[in-house]
Structure formats: structure tokens, C-alpha cells
Design an enzyme around this catalytic site. Structure first.
Site, PDB file in Angstrom:
ATOM      1  N   THR A  46       0.831  -1.208   0.000  1.00  0.00           N
ATOM      2  CA  THR A  46       0.000   0.000   0.000  1.00  0.00           C
ATOM      3  C   THR A  46       0.866   1.259   0.000  1.00  0.00           C
ATOM      4  O   THR A  46       0.549   2.242  -0.671  1.00  0.00           O
ATOM      5  CB  THR A  46      -0.899   0.003   1.260  1.00  0.00           C
ATOM      6  OG1 THR A  46      -1.724  -1.154   1.220  1.00  0.00           O
ATOM      7  CG2 THR A  46      -1.774   1.239   1.321  1.00  0.00           C
ATOM      8  N   HIS A  49       1.937   1.978  -3.397  1.00  0.00           N
ATOM      9  CA  HIS A  49       0.842   2.562  -4.187  1.00  0.00           C
ATOM     10  C   HIS A  49       0.660   4.043  -3.856  1.00  0.00           C
ATOM     11  O   HIS A  49       0.345   4.850  -4.730  1.00  0.00           O
ATOM     12  CB  HIS A  49      -0.473   1.817  -3.923  1.00  0.00           C
ATOM     13  CG  HIS A  49      -0.493   0.426  -4.476  1.00  0.00           C
ATOM     14  ND1 HIS A  49      -0.274   0.153  -5.804  1.00  0.00           N
ATOM     15  CD2 HIS A  49      -0.674  -0.782  -3.890  1.00  0.00           C
ATOM     16  CE1 HIS A  49      -0.327  -1.156  -6.002  1.00  0.00           C
ATOM     17  NE2 HIS A  49      -0.566  -1.745  -4.843  1.00  0.00           N
ATOM     18  N   GLU A  70       1.810  -0.798   9.517  1.00  0.00           N
ATOM     19  CA  GLU A  70       2.087  -2.143  10.069  1.00  0.00           C
ATOM     20  C   GLU A  70       3.122  -1.963  11.166  1.00  0.00           C
ATOM     21  O   GLU A  70       4.317  -1.974  10.908  1.00  0.00           O
ATOM     22  CB  GLU A  70       2.604  -3.050   8.943  1.00  0.00           C
ATOM     23  CG  GLU A  70       1.579  -3.159   7.814  1.00  0.00           C
ATOM     24  CD  GLU A  70       2.087  -3.902   6.593  1.00  0.00           C
ATOM     25  OE1 GLU A  70       3.271  -4.287   6.569  1.00  0.00           O
ATOM     26  OE2 GLU A  70       1.292  -4.092   5.664  1.00  0.00           O
ATOM     27  N   CYS A 105     -20.734  -2.170  11.619  1.00  0.00           N
ATOM     28  CA  CYS A 105     -20.093  -2.147  12.940  1.00  0.00           C
ATOM     29  C   CYS A 105     -21.012  -2.764  13.991  1.00  0.00           C
ATOM     30  O   CYS A 105     -20.568  -3.491  14.874  1.00  0.00           O
ATOM     31  CB  CYS A 105     -19.734  -0.717  13.327  1.00  0.00           C
ATOM     32  SG  CYS A 105     -18.269  -0.117  12.458  1.00  0.00           S
ATOM     33  N   CYS A 113     -16.534  -1.815   7.838  1.00  0.00           N
ATOM     34  CA  CYS A 113     -17.300  -0.616   8.191  1.00  0.00           C
ATOM     35  C   CYS A 113     -17.486   0.301   6.980  1.00  0.00           C
ATOM     36  O   CYS A 113     -16.581   0.492   6.181  1.00  0.00           O
ATOM     37  CB  CYS A 113     -16.518   0.124   9.286  1.00  0.00           C
ATOM     38  SG  CYS A 113     -17.038   1.822   9.548  1.00  0.00           S
ATOM     39  N   LEU A 270      -5.122  -7.958  -4.178  1.00  0.00           N
ATOM     40  CA  LEU A 270      -5.931  -6.905  -4.802  1.00  0.00           C
ATOM     41  C   LEU A 270      -5.512  -6.684  -6.251  1.00  0.00           C
ATOM     42  O   LEU A 270      -4.413  -6.207  -6.510  1.00  0.00           O
ATOM     43  CB  LEU A 270      -5.755  -5.589  -4.043  1.00  0.00           C
ATOM     44  CG  LEU A 270      -6.110  -5.598  -2.561  1.00  0.00           C
ATOM     45  CD1 LEU A 270      -5.721  -4.272  -1.921  1.00  0.00           C
ATOM     46  CD2 LEU A 270      -7.591  -5.881  -2.363  1.00  0.00           C
TER      47      LEU A 270
HETATM   48 ZN   LIG Z   1      -0.401  -3.078   4.840  1.00  0.00          ZN
HETATM   49 ZN   LIG Z   2     -18.917   1.464  10.904  1.00  0.00          ZN
END
Ligand SMILES: [Zn+2]
Ligand SMILES: [Zn+2]
Length: 355
Positions: A46, A49, A70, A105, A113, A270
């Protein structure tokens, strides 16, 4: 806490590397947040990206941003409404910061979410000496879990979640893609009782590691007809479940054909663009189930990863690539670009390059 800190910044809404700063303000916490002194943070796809400023990043990020998600460290300050965290707690962070109000949630699905915020993406993250985050998005670490292991809970959780979604117990499983997340999916599948785990990748070295982390059979999909080999290994039936980590169209399409009729394909990787599949022949007529997993389940996957990590198959040293000081981020990038396997770990408080 007052003062300044070092950190990396994505400075503008355009392609470009993160810039190292030494005079960023230490984040000021809200009443429901904690301040974490970062021990180490791993580099994620990510982050690459975000530097490339792809469409995904353009839709979510408002520079300037401190990236990095992370991570693991120590709580050094708690907001006045925080009850179950204290100064000195060792924690890792969940990237998906749920709203706690939407339908998802309220129905036990906070990881998907509707109004999710993303640590290190929509909010400032952990490529810095300090980071703040809502207290309920931190995960308390057992004393016997190292910081380096802890910063891998977040990325590896996707592999664990993939194995859980594939319901691998007693089944034949194909894991396609043997990078760190694939290796975790392999060791998780074995830990959770898969009958046979087959790993495929295009790189022989990665397949060797897959074998060391629990794969019963490894196949180089660039050197064999994967679908035919899977048929041979499964008495002409196909695997009960396949887990795609690659996000690559040819690999997803092949995995779909490797799954038996009424089996399941779980997509973890992905794709960066739309994927074309033969749904009529490969999915509909064969009643194959196809599903995706988005990161980790909160907090099921985290506790399950502890089981995987402490089990016989998981090998931390196979998953970690190299370690760098945060200010040497460019060297970490070079290592990734030159194909060094494993996760690169950055230390904000270490001056020299360590390993
Ligand atoms: Zn990650
Ligand atoms: Zn939510």
C-alpha cells in the site's frame, strides 16, 4: 506530549517518494486516543501505491500524510476517556479504524465498516517516532511476542483471514502466491488442519520457503500446467478451496479452474484493474463460491494469528526481509525493487542500517 519527531511524509497529491523530516510535531491525542512510541514499522505494498499515487490513493489520501500502518510500539500517553490501556502497554495497531455506528459495525463486521478510517492512509500513521490512534484500535501484545512479530500481525492477518474464509480444516487447499502473506496463509492452513496444502508461485526460491512453512506440495505455475497438476493430485476432482494472494488475472482464473465443483475461491490479493473470468463455465455451471477478504477480522484474526505464529509451521525469519533505519527508507525501497524477499522493517530510532 510536546516536541518534535522524525518521520516520513507524502508531501503532495502527485507521484513521488516519501520525504524524511526531523521537525514534525509530535501528534496531540484526543480523549479516546493513545500516543505510541513506535518501535518498528513494516513497509506494505500500500505504501508503494501511495508513492505511485494510483487511483486508490487519489480517492483516499489528502497530503501531507505520514504513511505507515504495520507497526508496534509502547503506549506513552493515554487520553482521559481511555479505560483499558495504560502507559507502558506494548501494542500493535489495526489499520481499519471502524466508526462503531454503522450497520456493519453494529452487526459484528467492523472490518468492513461503511465509514472506515485507515491508519497511515486517511489518518497519519507510523513511519515516525510517535503515532496516535484510537485506543480501541490497538491490540495488546503478550510479553513473549517481539515487536517485529507484532508489526506483522496486520499484514499477515490477511493471510490468516484468507485461510479462515476458505474453511480449510480437513480440506485440500491451493495457495497461489508465496510472498509473506501467502506464506502465512500456507502455515495458517496447516495449523488449522488442512489435509493437503499445495502452494504455487512463479519463483522457485519462494516455493522452497513455502515448503519450509508447511506446504505439502509446491508447483511452479510458470513451468507446469497448474490445472492439470492439481487434477492429478486430487484424483481428478480439484481442490476443495483455493486462496489467491496474487491479485493477478491469469492466476485468479487458473485458481478458479483448480477449485472443484461446489468448492470455494477466496481472493485476498488486490487486482489493480478489472479482471475477466469465464463465469459461465468456471463458476456458474460448477456452483463454485467466490469470495473476498478485506484485511483482518477484528479481533478474531489477531488472536488466531497468535496461534499460527506460535505453531510449528510459522517461521518469522522467512517472512522478514531486511531491517533499516527510517531515514534509510530509500534503501528499503531499493531492496523491494530488486526483489529481496520478505517484509522490510523500518526503525525510527536507529541511526545506522542494521541488517
Ligand atoms: Zn499493509
Ligand atoms: Zn462502521
Amino acid at each position: 506530549m510536546k516536541g518534535t519527531m522524525c518521520g516520513l511524509v507524502k508531501e503532495s497529491a502527485a507521484p513521488g517518494k516519501f520525504v524524511y523530516h526531523t521537525d514534525l510535531p509530535i501528534p496531540q491525542i484526543n480523549d479516546d486516543e493513545v500516543l505510541i512510541k513506535i518501535h518498528c514499522t513494516a513497509v506494505c505494498g500500500t505504501d508503494l501505491h501511495i508513492m505511485d499515487w494510483d487511483k486508490w490513493s487519489q480517492a483516499r489520501i489528502k497530503p501531507p500524510l505520514i504513511p505507515g500502518h504495520e507497526t508496534a510500539g509502547d503506549i506513552v500517553e493515554v487520553g482521559k476517556d481511555v479505560r483499558d490501556r495504560k502507559v507502558g502497554d506494548r501494542v500493535s495497531c489495526e489499520t481499519h479504524i471502524p466508526c462503531n455506528r454503522c450497520w456493519f459495525c453494529k452487526n459484528g463486521l467492523p472490518h468492513i465498516c461503511k465509514d472506515v478510517k485507515l491508519f497511515g492512509v486517511t489518518e497519519n500513521g507510523a513511519f515516525a517516532e510517535y503515532a496516535k490512534i484510537r485506543a480501541d484500535s490497538t491490540f495488546l501484545l503478550d510479553d513473549d511476542i517481539s515487536y517485529e512479530t507484532a508489526c506483522l500481525f496486520e499484514p499477515m492477518g490477511a493471510g490468516v483471514h484468507g485461510a479462515e474464509s476458505a474453511e480449510v480444516a480437513g480440506k485440500t487447499v491451493l495457495v497461489s502466491g508465496c510472498g509473506p502473506i501467502g506464506l502465512t496463509a500456507i502455515s495458517a492452513s496447516k495449523t488449522f488442519g488442512a489435509k493437503l496444502v499445495i502452494a504455487c508461485d512463479l519463483v522457485d526460491e519462494r516455493l522452497e520457503t513455502a515448503r519450509e512453512m508447511g506446504a505439502d506440495v509446491v508447483l511452479n505455475s510458470g513451468k507446469c500446467n497448474l490445472v492439470e497438476e492439481i487434477q492429478k493430485l486430487t484424483d481428478g476432482i480439484g481442490v476443495d478451496a483455493a486462496i489467491d494472494i496474487t491479485g493477478a488475472e491469469p492466476a485468479i482464473s487458473a485458481s478458479l479452474r483448480c477449485v472443484r465443483a461446489a468448492g470455494r475461491l477466496v481472493c485476498v490479493g488486490l487486482p489493480t484493474k478489472n479482471v475477466t473470468l469465464d463465469l459461465t463455465n468456471d463458476l456458474i455451471y460448477r456452483e463454485v463460491e467466490m469470495t473476498g477478504v478485506s484485511g483482518r477480522k477484528i479481533w478474531d484474526t489477531w488472536t488466531d494469528f497468535e496461534t499460527v505464529m506460535k505453531g510449528p509451521y510459522y517461521k518469522l525469519d522467512k517472512v522478514i526481509g531486511r531491517r533499516f533505519a527510517l531515514k534509510e527508507f530509500d534503501k528499503a525501497l531499493e531492496a523491494i525493487q530488486s526483489g529481496v524477499p520478505g517484509k522490510m522493517i523500518l526503525y525510527p530510532w536507529k541511526e545506522p542500517l542494521e541488517v
